[in-house]
Structures are given as C-alpha cells and as structure tokens.
Design a protein around this motif. Sequence first.
Motif, mmCIF file in Angstrom:
data_model
loop_
_atom_site.group_PDB
_atom_site.id
_atom_site.type_symbol
_atom_site.label_atom_id
_atom_site.label_comp_id
_atom_site.label_asym_id
_atom_site.label_seq_id
_atom_site.Cartn_x
_atom_site.Cartn_y
_atom_site.Cartn_z
ATOM 1 N N VAL A 186 -2.432 -3.739 -6.164
ATOM 2 C CA VAL A 186 -2.120 -2.497 -6.960
ATOM 3 C C VAL A 186 -1.950 -1.385 -6.070
ATOM 4 O O VAL A 186 -0.828 -0.627 -6.253
ATOM 5 C CB VAL A 186 -3.172 -2.285 -7.994
ATOM 6 N N PHE A 187 -2.660 -1.173 -5.015
ATOM 7 C CA PHE A 187 -2.577 0.030 -4.082
ATOM 8 C C PHE A 187 -1.370 -0.371 -3.210
ATOM 9 O O PHE A 187 -0.532 0.822 -2.998
ATOM 10 C CB PHE A 187 -3.752 -0.013 -3.275
ATOM 11 N N ALA A 188 -0.810 -1.397 -2.859
ATOM 12 C CA ALA A 188 0.372 -1.733 -2.032
ATOM 13 C C ALA A 188 1.621 -1.620 -2.872
ATOM 14 O O ALA A 188 2.683 -1.612 -2.439
ATOM 15 C CB ALA A 188 0.202 -2.787 -1.416
ATOM 16 N N PHE B 47 6.094 -1.504 -2.129
ATOM 17 C CA PHE B 47 7.078 -2.625 -2.207
ATOM 18 C C PHE B 47 7.967 -2.492 -3.502
ATOM 19 O O PHE B 47 9.374 -2.858 -3.322
ATOM 20 C CB PHE B 47 6.186 -3.893 -2.884
ATOM 21 N N ILE B 48 7.501 -1.752 -4.541
ATOM 22 C CA ILE B 48 8.476 -1.108 -5.635
ATOM 23 C C ILE B 48 9.612 -0.326 -5.039
ATOM 24 O O ILE B 48 10.980 -0.581 -5.351
ATOM 25 C CB ILE B 48 7.856 -0.481 -6.868
ATOM 26 N N GLY C 73 15.354 -0.139 -0.681
ATOM 27 C CA GLY C 73 15.859 -0.890 0.508
ATOM 28 C C GLY C 73 16.603 -2.137 0.246
ATOM 29 O O GLY C 73 17.746 -2.387 0.863
ATOM 30 N N LEU C 74 15.913 -2.947 -0.379
ATOM 31 C CA LEU C 74 16.357 -4.225 -0.526
ATOM 32 C C LEU C 74 17.625 -4.303 -1.675
ATOM 33 O O LEU C 74 18.705 -5.064 -1.322
ATOM 34 C CB LEU C 74 15.358 -5.100 -1.173
ATOM 35 N N LEU C 75 17.602 -3.337 -2.588
ATOM 36 C CA LEU C 75 18.561 -3.541 -3.404
ATOM 37 C C LEU C 75 19.900 -3.190 -2.834
ATOM 38 O O LEU C 75 20.967 -3.707 -2.898
ATOM 39 C CB LEU C 75 18.402 -2.880 -4.697
#
Length: 228
Positions: A27-29, A33-34, A40-42
């Motif tokens: 939850v904290f991380a 990642f979102i 970044g990834l998109l």
Amino acid sequence: MTTTTKTNVEHKKWSWSKFNLAAAPYVFASPFFISFAIFGLLPIVFSLMLAFGQWDSASSITSFKWVGLSNFQFIFTEPEFFKSIYNTFWIAIVSGLPQHFVAIPLAYVLHTQVKRLKHFYTAAFLVPYITSTVAISLVITVLFSERSGAINQFLLYLNQFPLFDWLIPDKTGENYIKWLYEKEYTKPLVCLLVFWRYFGYNMILYMAGLQTISSDVYEAAEVDGASK
C-alpha cells in the motif's frame, strides 16, 4: 455454540490484522508504482507502438496503422538522420570533455582551499543545472536574436572602433551575426550552453567523491612526501 462463535471471531480478527501487516508495504509503495506505470511505463510502450506504426496525432487512435519496419527503413535511408547522429556526437565531445577539465580542478579548489562561502559558491555553480530549460531558451533567444539581441548590439557598438571592426563580418550584406540560424555559430553556441548548464553538476559529483576520502589518506600521503 458460544465457544465456536468466539473462536471464529478471534480467527477472523487475527486473519484481518495479518492481512493488514502483509499488505501495508504494498500500500505504501503503490503510489510509486502507479505513477511509474502512468508516466514511465505507458509512454515507453506507446513509443514502441509508434515505432512500428503510423499515426496522425491530430486524428483519433483508431487511425493507427501497423507498418512494421517501414519507419526504420526510412530513417536509415535518410541522410539527415546520420547528420543528426554526427552533430550529437560532435556536441557531446566538444561540450562534454571540457566540463570535466573544469569541474575536477574546481571541485578540488572548493573542497580543499575555500573555507568561507563554500556553500554559496557551490550553489552558484549549480544554479544553471536546476534552471528551467524554457527559461534558458527565452534568455538565449533574447540575447542572441539577430537584430535586437543584446550580444549583436554590443558587438555593433564595438564595431565602431577600428580595433574591433572585425567582430561582425559582413557576409550577408547586413551587420548582424545570425547566431541562431547559421550552423557555424549555432553549434558552438549549443556546446557553450551545454557546458555552462552541466559543469556545475559534474563539479558536485566530484566534490562528493572527494569528501568521501578519509583525511588519513591525505595525512599519509603528506608524510610520504606526496605533492598536491
């Protein structure tokens, strides 16, 4: 009946707390990642998709067409592509190497010689690196514009004196240097900007490296007779 109900309740509470304990790190991380997935990834995935397709950005995504390796075939048969690669390497060498030749001795001087106002000088040299690129572009445009630029106006003033009449060569019939349009001036100007922007950053890296060296090493070297 009562004993079974209490056992189930206790079991459920224990399971919920265990789930919270296991899920807390995720939850904290999750914000990282979102945000990485969105920003970044998109874009990386979308760029790879565009590399193998053809799409008019003014139209909807439904107008996307798969073209395979046609884009790469066009790039590697286009002379301007290799010219841009050459210019990139030229600017990287001409502006990159002098950065280190200046950053290393400057970091050494600030680390060993300057005692007062060390943090002020360090911050001053780092200002170009943290300055907005848009702001730098606007300032450079104002300074080096063809007719009303401050640099050309200053050179025109100096050109009135016989000793400085060579500063502005009259190549086009006008007494203005086209800093932003002629490649003989544009490339050195870009190299100068890259050098000015990043040498402070390199200086900070070298200073950080020098600060990690123990004073015992310098004392041992001095005892052994090593010079500066």
